[in-house]
Design an enzyme around this catalytic site. Structure first.
Site, short mmCIF file in Angstrom:
data_model
loop_
_atom_site.label_atom_id
_atom_site.label_comp_id
_atom_site.label_asym_id
_atom_site.label_seq_id
_atom_site.Cartn_x
_atom_site.Cartn_y
_atom_site.Cartn_z
N GLN A 37 35.16 55.30 5.17
CA GLN A 37 36.39 55.75 4.52
C GLN A 37 37.01 54.56 3.80
O GLN A 37 37.93 53.92 4.32
CB GLN A 37 37.34 56.30 5.59
N PHE A 38 36.51 54.24 2.61
CA PHE A 38 36.98 53.05 1.91
C PHE A 38 38.46 53.12 1.57
O PHE A 38 39.11 52.09 1.42
CB PHE A 38 36.14 52.77 0.66
N THR A 39 39.02 54.31 1.48
CA THR A 39 40.43 54.43 1.11
C THR A 39 41.37 53.85 2.17
O THR A 39 42.54 53.58 1.88
CB THR A 39 40.82 55.89 0.80
#
Length: 144
Positions: free
Chosen positions: A78-80
């Site tokens: 989940q790079f966000t």
């Protein structure tokens, strides 16, 4: 390194309408890798995730970890989570790790968790559909 952990009664992740990872009782771990992360930080986060006491004991207190309740772990990239949201109305991802570095550390976390507890994963950098039943709800933000 950031992990948003959720105590779940079930969770799954689909890619192209096909399930690639699924668990019953356990933890859904949304994992964000930042540019200053490394294996040392990953090891500390793994230790914290696997030992964080978010499951109820006989008295109803959160005193048990996922290993003690014989749960499972589903790790989803989940790079966000690494976004900087302090200014403006558009997130900045300048704190996020490069894709190669993030994937290597993500794979490392999945592998190391899997050495201690049944662990499943999403597909790195894919467009994933994550579904879950949050048990509680119980959700914690862990940052190393």
């Amino acid at each position: 390194m950031i992990a948003l952990i959720q105590r779940v009664s079930q969770a799954k992740v689909d890619v192209d309408k096909q399930t690639v990872g699924e668990i019953g009782h356990g933890l859904l771990v949304l994992l964000g890798v930042q540019k200053d992360d490394d294996h040392v930080k990953a090891d500390r986060l793994i230790e914290k995730v696997l030992n964080y006491r978010v499951f109820s004991d006989a008295e109803g207190k959160m005193n048990l970890n996922v290993q003690q309740v014989k749960g499972q772990v589903l790790v989803v990239s989940q790079f966000t989570l690494a976004a900087d949201t302090q200014k403006g109305l558009r997130p900045s991802f300048s704190r996020g790790a490069s894709p190669d570095m993030a994937e290597a550390l993500y794979d490392y976390v999945v592998k190391k968790c899997g050495e201690k507890i049944p662990t499943f994963s999403g597909q790195f950098a894919a467009d994933m559909q994550v579904s879950l039943t949050n048990d509680g709800p119980v959700t914690f933000w862990l940052e190393i």
